[in-house]
Design a protein around this motif. Structure first.
Motif, PDB file in Angstrom:
ATOM      1  N   THR A 246      -6.609  -2.021  -5.107  1.00 46.04           N
ATOM      2  CA  THR A 246      -7.404  -0.817  -5.332  1.00 46.04           C
ATOM      3  C   THR A 246      -6.446   0.361  -5.434  1.00 46.04           C
ATOM      4  O   THR A 246      -5.489   0.455  -4.658  1.00 46.04           O
ATOM      5  CB  THR A 246      -8.387  -0.589  -4.169  1.00 46.04           C
ATOM      6  OG1 THR A 246      -9.217  -1.749  -4.024  1.00 46.04           O
ATOM      7  CG2 THR A 246      -9.258   0.633  -4.428  1.00 46.04           C
ATOM      8  N   MET A 247      -6.703   1.255  -6.404  1.00 45.59           N
ATOM      9  CA  MET A 247      -5.769   2.358  -6.639  1.00 45.59           C
ATOM     10  C   MET A 247      -6.522   3.682  -6.745  1.00 45.59           C
ATOM     11  O   MET A 247      -7.729   3.731  -6.967  1.00 45.59           O
ATOM     12  CB  MET A 247      -4.955   2.109  -7.915  1.00 45.59           C
ATOM     13  CG  MET A 247      -4.144   0.824  -7.903  1.00 45.59           C
ATOM     14  SD  MET A 247      -2.839   0.820  -9.169  1.00 45.59           S
ATOM     15  CE  MET A 247      -3.791   1.042 -10.660  1.00 45.59           C
ATOM     16  N   ARG A 248      -5.757   4.757  -6.575  1.00 51.47           N
ATOM     17  CA  ARG A 248      -6.312   6.098  -6.701  1.00 51.47           C
ATOM     18  C   ARG A 248      -5.204   7.041  -7.165  1.00 51.47           C
ATOM     19  O   ARG A 248      -4.074   6.993  -6.684  1.00 51.47           O
ATOM     20  CB  ARG A 248      -6.859   6.597  -5.372  1.00 51.47           C
ATOM     21  CG  ARG A 248      -7.425   8.022  -5.422  1.00 51.47           C
ATOM     22  CD  ARG A 248      -7.657   8.611  -4.058  1.00 51.47           C
ATOM     23  NE  ARG A 248      -8.546   7.779  -3.233  1.00 51.47           N
ATOM     24  CZ  ARG A 248      -8.899   8.080  -1.993  1.00 51.47           C
ATOM     25  NH1 ARG A 248      -8.416   9.183  -1.417  1.00 51.47           N
ATOM     26  NH2 ARG A 248      -9.696   7.287  -1.318  1.00 51.47           N
TER      27      ARG A 248
ATOM     28  N   ASP B 170      -3.278  10.544  -7.247  1.00 52.05           N
ATOM     29  CA  ASP B 170      -3.054  11.537  -6.190  1.00 52.05           C
ATOM     30  C   ASP B 170      -3.911  12.780  -6.389  1.00 52.05           C
ATOM     31  O   ASP B 170      -4.225  13.481  -5.417  1.00 52.05           O
ATOM     32  CB  ASP B 170      -1.577  11.938  -6.162  1.00 52.05           C
ATOM     33  CG  ASP B 170      -0.698  10.836  -5.577  1.00 52.05           C
ATOM     34  OD1 ASP B 170      -1.232   9.781  -5.201  1.00 52.05           O
ATOM     35  OD2 ASP B 170       0.535  11.039  -5.493  1.00 52.05           O
TER      36      ASP B 170
ATOM     37  N   VAL C 262       0.850  -1.191   0.000  1.00 50.83           N
ATOM     38  CA  VAL C 262       0.000   0.000   0.000  1.00 50.83           C
ATOM     39  C   VAL C 262       0.887   1.243   0.000  1.00 50.83           C
ATOM     40  O   VAL C 262       1.848   1.343   0.762  1.00 50.83           O
ATOM     41  CB  VAL C 262      -0.941  -0.005   1.223  1.00 50.83           C
ATOM     42  CG1 VAL C 262      -1.700   1.326   1.313  1.00 50.83           C
ATOM     43  CG2 VAL C 262      -1.919  -1.163   1.145  1.00 50.83           C
ATOM     44  N   GLY C 263       0.561   2.172  -0.857  1.00 49.44           N
ATOM     45  CA  GLY C 263       1.366   3.388  -0.993  1.00 49.44           C
ATOM     46  C   GLY C 263       2.261   3.390  -2.212  1.00 49.44           C
ATOM     47  O   GLY C 263       2.749   4.456  -2.612  1.00 49.44           O
TER      48      GLY C 263
ATOM     49  N   THR D 203     -11.462  10.203  -5.181  1.00 49.95           N
ATOM     50  CA  THR D 203     -11.974   8.868  -4.869  1.00 49.95           C
ATOM     51  C   THR D 203     -11.108   7.810  -5.554  1.00 49.95           C
ATOM     52  O   THR D 203     -10.333   8.103  -6.471  1.00 49.95           O
ATOM     53  CB  THR D 203     -13.430   8.708  -5.354  1.00 49.95           C
ATOM     54  OG1 THR D 203     -13.491   8.938  -6.767  1.00 49.95           O
ATOM     55  CG2 THR D 203     -14.333   9.712  -4.645  1.00 49.95           C
ATOM     56  N   ASP D 204     -11.272   6.570  -5.091  1.00 52.14           N
ATOM     57  CA  ASP D 204     -10.557   5.451  -5.704  1.00 52.14           C
ATOM     58  C   ASP D 204     -11.050   5.203  -7.120  1.00 52.14           C
ATOM     59  O   ASP D 204     -12.122   5.656  -7.524  1.00 52.14           O
ATOM     60  CB  ASP D 204     -10.755   4.175  -4.871  1.00 52.14           C
ATOM     61  CG  ASP D 204     -10.075   4.259  -3.520  1.00 52.14           C
ATOM     62  OD1 ASP D 204      -9.156   5.096  -3.365  1.00 52.14           O
ATOM     63  OD2 ASP D 204     -10.455   3.481  -2.614  1.00 52.14           O
TER      64      ASP D 204
ATOM     65  N   HIS E 142      -1.479   4.546 -10.944  1.00 53.65           N
ATOM     66  CA  HIS E 142      -2.003   5.232  -9.764  1.00 53.65           C
ATOM     67  C   HIS E 142      -1.346   4.657  -8.514  1.00 53.65           C
ATOM     68  O   HIS E 142      -0.554   3.721  -8.589  1.00 53.65           O
ATOM     69  CB  HIS E 142      -3.531   5.094  -9.681  1.00 53.65           C
ATOM     70  CG  HIS E 142      -4.259   5.991 -10.635  1.00 53.65           C
ATOM     71  ND1 HIS E 142      -5.598   5.808 -10.940  1.00 53.65           N
ATOM     72  CD2 HIS E 142      -3.855   7.071 -11.358  1.00 53.65           C
ATOM     73  CE1 HIS E 142      -5.976   6.739 -11.808  1.00 53.65           C
ATOM     74  NE2 HIS E 142      -4.943   7.506 -12.071  1.00 53.65           N
ATOM     75  N   ARG E 143      -1.722   5.227  -7.360  1.00 59.46           N
ATOM     76  CA  ARG E 143      -1.166   4.780  -6.081  1.00 59.46           C
ATOM     77  C   ARG E 143      -2.060   3.700  -5.468  1.00 59.46           C
ATOM     78  O   ARG E 143      -3.291   3.808  -5.477  1.00 59.46           O
ATOM     79  CB  ARG E 143      -1.045   5.961  -5.123  1.00 59.46           C
ATOM     80  CG  ARG E 143      -0.205   5.648  -3.866  1.00 59.46           C
ATOM     81  CD  ARG E 143      -0.072   6.885  -2.986  1.00 59.46           C
ATOM     82  NE  ARG E 143       0.569   7.987  -3.698  1.00 59.46           N
ATOM     83  CZ  ARG E 143       1.883   8.119  -3.833  1.00 59.46           C
ATOM     84  NH1 ARG E 143       2.705   7.198  -3.323  1.00 59.46           N
ATOM     85  NH2 ARG E 143       2.386   9.164  -4.476  1.00 59.46           N
TER      86      ARG E 143
ATOM     87  N   THR F 178      -4.046   1.799  -2.799  1.00 57.84           N
ATOM     88  CA  THR F 178      -4.693   2.162  -1.528  1.00 57.84           C
ATOM     89  C   THR F 178      -5.145   0.952  -0.725  1.00 57.84           C
ATOM     90  O   THR F 178      -5.398   1.063   0.484  1.00 57.84           O
ATOM     91  CB  THR F 178      -5.907   3.067  -1.796  1.00 57.84           C
ATOM     92  OG1 THR F 178      -6.819   2.385  -2.678  1.00 57.84           O
ATOM     93  CG2 THR F 178      -5.471   4.378  -2.447  1.00 57.84           C
ATOM     94  N   ALA F 179      -5.276  -0.212  -1.373  1.00 63.84           N
ATOM     95  CA  ALA F 179      -5.685  -1.420  -0.652  1.00 63.84           C
ATOM     96  C   ALA F 179      -5.257  -2.644  -1.457  1.00 63.84           C
ATOM     97  O   ALA F 179      -5.170  -2.600  -2.690  1.00 63.84           O
ATOM     98  CB  ALA F 179      -7.196  -1.438  -0.425  1.00 63.84           C
TER      99      ALA F 179
END
Length: 204
Positions: free
Chosen positions: A131-133, A135, A98-99, A139-140, A114-115, A117-118
């Motif tokens: 799961t990504m989002r 920056d 994550v990250g 929202t994801d 993307h980054r 997130t989960a």
């Protein structure tokens, strides 16, 4: 008190004794080139460095799965603004944390970077559902991504995507090739005065 010996006195003594006078040493030939030579050498060094960089990138792509990706949008701004180029390495999904900023390949669509997130377990030991989002997004992404491998971003360089795209233009490639050819010919072309300097040195 002895009289100091000078070149004139030596010539007079040689004339009285009948010995041939010593010929003055030939002046060293002047180096030619100036600013033009310096600029040519600089251009050759730049071309050589660019060639080495290309060779290194090819080796890394073949041995370490390291490649380049370009960012056309600003979904990862301000971390990675639009127009950036990132160096990415393909890794197994089990190594993702994550990250991390990763690139996911999507069948029939453009990849997304993307980054994370989960992370959830997937259908197999090698698979993960991430799961990504972006920056810059609030929202994801709409759907999670089941993956067995991803390309993780090692670092990015802003503002050079347009340069790399331009390098791929056939006219630009042709111009660069012609310029490199001219530089090589210019670097190895015999300099004027070199033959005369060799004759002065007694070299045929």
């Amino acid at each position: 008190m002895s009289t100091p010996t000078t070149r004139r006195s030596l010539r007079e003594q040689a004339a009285l004794s009948g010995a041939p006078a010593m010929a003055p040493a030939p002046a060293a030939p002047r180096r030619r080139g100036g600013v033009g030579r310096m600029l040519g050498d600089l251009a050759l060094w730049i071309a050589a460095v660019a060639g080495v960089v290309c060779i290194v990138l090819v080796i890394l792509a073949m041995t370490a799965n390291i490649t380049l990706i370009m960012f056309r949008t600003g979904s990862m701004s301000p971390t990675i603004p639009a127009g950036s180029v990132a160096v990415v390495q393909r890794v197994e999904a089990a190594q993702v944390q994550v990250g991390d900023v990763v690139t996911v390949d999507r069948e029939g669509e453009l990849p997304v970077t993307h980054r994370v997130t989960a992370i959830e377990p997937g259908a197999s030991d090698a698979e993960r559902v991430i799961t990504m989002r972006g920056d810059a997004n609030a929202t994801d992404d709409p759907f999670p991504y089941p993956v067995t491998s991803v390309r993780t971003v090692l670092f990015s360089i802003p503002g050079i995507a347009s340069v790399i795209v331009g390098m791929g233009d056939p006219w630009v490639l042709g111009g660069l090739t012609a310029g490199a050819t001219v530089l090589v010919i210019w670097a190895f072309w015999p300099r004027s005065g070199s033959a005369a300097s060799r004759r002065q040195d007694g070299v045929v």
